[in-house]
Design a protein around this motif. Sequence first.
Motif, PDB file in Angstrom:
ATOM      1  N   ALA A  15      45.789  80.155  63.304  1.00  0.00           N
ATOM      2  CA  ALA A  15      44.471  79.535  63.430  1.00  0.00           C
ATOM      3  C   ALA A  15      43.869  79.139  62.094  1.00  0.00           C
ATOM      4  O   ALA A  15      42.993  78.276  62.057  1.00  0.00           O
ATOM      5  CB  ALA A  15      43.514  80.490  64.152  1.00  0.00           C
ATOM      6  N   ILE A  16      44.347  79.747  61.007  1.00  0.00           N
ATOM      7  CA  ILE A  16      43.730  79.476  59.702  1.00  0.00           C
ATOM      8  C   ILE A  16      44.728  78.893  58.708  1.00  0.00           C
ATOM      9  O   ILE A  16      44.596  77.742  58.260  1.00  0.00           O
ATOM     10  CB  ILE A  16      43.087  80.753  59.126  1.00  0.00           C
ATOM     11  CG1 ILE A  16      42.022  81.287  60.088  1.00  0.00           C
ATOM     12  CG2 ILE A  16      42.498  80.477  57.747  1.00  0.00           C
ATOM     13  CD1 ILE A  16      41.434  82.626  59.686  1.00  0.00           C
ATOM     14  N   ILE A  17      45.757  79.661  58.349  1.00  0.00           N
ATOM     15  CA  ILE A  17      46.642  79.276  57.246  1.00  0.00           C
ATOM     16  C   ILE A  17      47.413  77.998  57.555  1.00  0.00           C
ATOM     17  O   ILE A  17      47.425  77.048  56.751  1.00  0.00           O
ATOM     18  CB  ILE A  17      47.608  80.425  56.904  1.00  0.00           C
ATOM     19  CG1 ILE A  17      46.822  81.618  56.349  1.00  0.00           C
ATOM     20  CG2 ILE A  17      48.658  79.957  55.893  1.00  0.00           C
ATOM     21  CD1 ILE A  17      47.668  82.824  56.045  1.00  0.00           C
ATOM     22  N   ILE A  18      48.066  77.941  58.712  1.00  0.00           N
ATOM     23  CA  ILE A  18      48.912  76.782  59.027  1.00  0.00           C
ATOM     24  C   ILE A  18      48.090  75.496  59.188  1.00  0.00           C
ATOM     25  O   ILE A  18      48.446  74.462  58.612  1.00  0.00           O
ATOM     26  CB  ILE A  18      49.784  77.066  60.256  1.00  0.00           C
ATOM     27  CG1 ILE A  18      50.865  78.093  59.895  1.00  0.00           C
ATOM     28  CG2 ILE A  18      50.433  75.784  60.788  1.00  0.00           C
ATOM     29  CD1 ILE A  18      51.765  78.485  61.050  1.00  0.00           C
ATOM     30  N   PRO A  19      46.983  75.489  59.952  1.00  0.00           N
ATOM     31  CA  PRO A  19      46.190  74.252  60.038  1.00  0.00           C
ATOM     32  C   PRO A  19      45.663  73.775  58.685  1.00  0.00           C
ATOM     33  O   PRO A  19      45.680  72.578  58.395  1.00  0.00           O
ATOM     34  CB  PRO A  19      45.042  74.634  60.984  1.00  0.00           C
ATOM     35  CG  PRO A  19      45.587  75.726  61.819  1.00  0.00           C
ATOM     36  CD  PRO A  19      46.471  76.506  60.900  1.00  0.00           C
ATOM     37  N   VAL A  20      45.183  74.721  57.836  1.00  0.00           N
ATOM     38  CA  VAL A  20      44.699  74.335  56.512  1.00  0.00           C
ATOM     39  C   VAL A  20      45.821  73.725  55.678  1.00  0.00           C
ATOM     40  O   VAL A  20      45.648  72.703  55.002  1.00  0.00           O
ATOM     41  CB  VAL A  20      44.079  75.554  55.790  1.00  0.00           C
ATOM     42  CG1 VAL A  20      43.816  75.234  54.322  1.00  0.00           C
ATOM     43  CG2 VAL A  20      42.783  75.965  56.483  1.00  0.00           C
ATOM     44  N   ALA A  21      47.013  74.362  55.728  1.00  0.00           N
ATOM     45  CA  ALA A  21      48.151  73.843  54.965  1.00  0.00           C
ATOM     46  C   ALA A  21      48.561  72.456  55.453  1.00  0.00           C
ATOM     47  O   ALA A  21      48.874  71.570  54.643  1.00  0.00           O
ATOM     48  CB  ALA A  21      49.329  74.809  55.074  1.00  0.00           C
ATOM     49  N   LEU A  22      48.538  72.240  56.766  1.00  0.00           N
ATOM     50  CA  LEU A  22      48.895  70.922  57.297  1.00  0.00           C
ATOM     51  C   LEU A  22      47.848  69.874  56.921  1.00  0.00           C
ATOM     52  O   LEU A  22      48.194  68.719  56.650  1.00  0.00           O
ATOM     53  CB  LEU A  22      49.065  70.999  58.815  1.00  0.00           C
ATOM     54  CG  LEU A  22      50.416  71.513  59.309  1.00  0.00           C
ATOM     55  CD1 LEU A  22      50.413  71.664  60.823  1.00  0.00           C
ATOM     56  CD2 LEU A  22      51.551  70.596  58.877  1.00  0.00           C
ATOM     57  N   HIS A  23      46.570  70.256  56.923  1.00  0.00           N
ATOM     58  CA  HIS A  23      45.525  69.345  56.467  1.00  0.00           C
ATOM     59  C   HIS A  23      45.834  68.870  55.050  1.00  0.00           C
ATOM     60  O   HIS A  23      45.774  67.670  54.743  1.00  0.00           O
ATOM     61  CB  HIS A  23      44.161  70.052  56.487  1.00  0.00           C
ATOM     62  CG  HIS A  23      43.387  69.865  57.743  1.00  0.00           C
ATOM     63  ND1 HIS A  23      42.794  68.672  58.081  1.00  0.00           N
ATOM     64  CD2 HIS A  23      43.101  70.722  58.761  1.00  0.00           C
ATOM     65  CE1 HIS A  23      42.172  68.797  59.237  1.00  0.00           C
ATOM     66  NE2 HIS A  23      42.350  70.036  59.681  1.00  0.00           N
ATOM     67  N   ARG A  24      46.150  69.806  54.168  1.00  0.00           N
ATOM     68  CA  ARG A  24      46.421  69.462  52.773  1.00  0.00           C
ATOM     69  C   ARG A  24      47.686  68.619  52.661  1.00  0.00           C
ATOM     70  O   ARG A  24      47.772  67.712  51.821  1.00  0.00           O
ATOM     71  CB  ARG A  24      46.555  70.738  51.951  1.00  0.00           C
ATOM     72  CG  ARG A  24      45.242  71.494  51.815  1.00  0.00           C
ATOM     73  CD  ARG A  24      45.384  72.747  50.980  1.00  0.00           C
ATOM     74  NE  ARG A  24      44.092  73.417  50.822  1.00  0.00           N
ATOM     75  CZ  ARG A  24      43.936  74.565  50.166  1.00  0.00           C
ATOM     76  NH1 ARG A  24      44.999  75.165  49.624  1.00  0.00           N
ATOM     77  NH2 ARG A  24      42.743  75.113  50.067  1.00  0.00           N
ATOM     78  N   MET A  25      48.683  68.917  53.504  1.00  0.00           N
ATOM     79  CA  MET A  25      49.924  68.154  53.483  1.00  0.00           C
ATOM     80  C   MET A  25      49.671  66.700  53.868  1.00  0.00           C
ATOM     81  O   MET A  25      50.214  65.779  53.257  1.00  0.00           O
ATOM     82  CB  MET A  25      50.936  68.788  54.450  1.00  0.00           C
ATOM     83  CG  MET A  25      52.309  68.147  54.414  1.00  0.00           C
ATOM     84  SD  MET A  25      53.399  68.889  55.643  1.00  0.00           S
ATOM     85  CE  MET A  25      53.428  70.580  55.085  1.00  0.00           C
ATOM     86  N   ILE A  26      48.817  66.493  54.864  1.00  0.00           N
ATOM     87  CA  ILE A  26      48.496  65.133  55.303  1.00  0.00           C
ATOM     88  C   ILE A  26      47.833  64.353  54.172  1.00  0.00           C
ATOM     89  O   ILE A  26      48.156  63.187  53.923  1.00  0.00           O
ATOM     90  CB  ILE A  26      47.585  65.178  56.544  1.00  0.00           C
ATOM     91  CG1 ILE A  26      48.363  65.675  57.755  1.00  0.00           C
ATOM     92  CG2 ILE A  26      46.997  63.797  56.834  1.00  0.00           C
ATOM     93  CD1 ILE A  26      47.491  65.968  58.956  1.00  0.00           C
ATOM     94  N   VAL A  27      46.901  65.014  53.464  1.00  0.00           N
ATOM     95  CA  VAL A  27      46.214  64.353  52.352  1.00  0.00           C
ATOM     96  C   VAL A  27      47.191  64.043  51.226  1.00  0.00           C
ATOM     97  O   VAL A  27      47.210  62.932  50.676  1.00  0.00           O
ATOM     98  CB  VAL A  27      45.063  65.239  51.834  1.00  0.00           C
ATOM     99  CG1 VAL A  27      44.461  64.647  50.566  1.00  0.00           C
ATOM    100  CG2 VAL A  27      43.997  65.399  52.908  1.00  0.00           C
ATOM    101  N   LYS A  28      48.030  65.023  50.886  1.00  0.00           N
ATOM    102  CA  LYS A  28      48.948  64.850  49.755  1.00  0.00           C
ATOM    103  C   LYS A  28      50.000  63.787  50.045  1.00  0.00           C
ATOM    104  O   LYS A  28      50.362  62.992  49.172  1.00  0.00           O
ATOM    105  CB  LYS A  28      49.628  66.185  49.428  1.00  0.00           C
ATOM    106  CG  LYS A  28      50.594  66.104  48.253  1.00  0.00           C
ATOM    107  CD  LYS A  28      50.938  67.495  47.744  1.00  0.00           C
ATOM    108  CE  LYS A  28      50.092  67.827  46.550  1.00  0.00           C
ATOM    109  NZ  LYS A  28      50.484  69.099  45.903  1.00  0.00           N
ATOM    110  N   LEU A  29      50.494  63.748  51.278  1.00  0.00           N
ATOM    111  CA  LEU A  29      51.520  62.763  51.631  1.00  0.00           C
ATOM    112  C   LEU A  29      50.928  61.393  51.947  1.00  0.00           C
ATOM    113  O   LEU A  29      51.654  60.402  51.997  1.00  0.00           O
ATOM    114  CB  LEU A  29      52.321  63.249  52.848  1.00  0.00           C
ATOM    115  CG  LEU A  29      53.257  64.446  52.639  1.00  0.00           C
ATOM    116  CD1 LEU A  29      53.878  64.868  53.952  1.00  0.00           C
ATOM    117  CD2 LEU A  29      54.343  64.099  51.633  1.00  0.00           C
ATOM    118  N   GLY A  30      49.620  61.348  52.190  1.00  0.00           N
ATOM    119  CA  GLY A  30      49.009  60.083  52.583  1.00  0.00           C
ATOM    120  C   GLY A  30      49.504  59.621  53.939  1.00  0.00           C
ATOM    121  O   GLY A  30      49.698  58.428  54.179  1.00  0.00           O
TER     122      GLY A  30
END
Length: 220
Positions: free
Chosen positions: A71-86
């Motif tokens: 509920a916390i770590i994985i969604p936050v990490a995926l959010h950042r991945m989306i931003v970093k990968l564009g």
Amino acid sequence: MQGLNFDIAHLLAGSLVLVSFMLLYQDRLYALLNVYALHAVVLALSVAWQAYIQDAPHLYITAAIALTFKAIIIPVALHRMIVKLGIQREIETVGGIGLTMLLGMGLVALAMVVTLRATEGAGLLAREDLAFALSVVLLGLLMMVTRRNAVSQVVGFMSLENGLVLAATGAKGMPLVVEISVAFSILIAFIVIGIFLFRIRERFDTVDIAALDRYRGEHG
């Protein structure tokens, strides 16, 4: 009192199915990740309630793992991945949202019929929870099949795994060591998938499955 316990357990398991439909309905990645976080929260509540009514303290640890990592770590990490990968924020679906939702309702009906008939000798709570759990698993599979974006397919896989956890806890739980190993296996798989997505983006400048298929056809 026992009837109330069963009603709350069914409410939480049914809510997980409802949130699975909300996952199918999303057409933007950020909204999808937010709904997946809700999916994990509902799973954690369901597992914690099963821990209470089964008097199984080890399931509280399972609920805590689901809440912390899913509920916390994985969604936050995926959010950042989306931003970093564009990555493109809109999600393409095979056949459209409407058709996907209709297929989802058909799969839930199938899960209910098959599970309730196959588990006639089991307790009422276990039977209905297994039916809900199979529905969540099938809806996760449907998401993986009908989504073109690799990140949304990862979310579909993780929601499928939530259904497996619900099934295990509803059937009097798994041994704690198995639950922990499953949780960390999923975490490791998530890390590997993250690295894989970075490599895809670096090599092909996209994570769209259809685009990768076209590239494969051009170089086949």
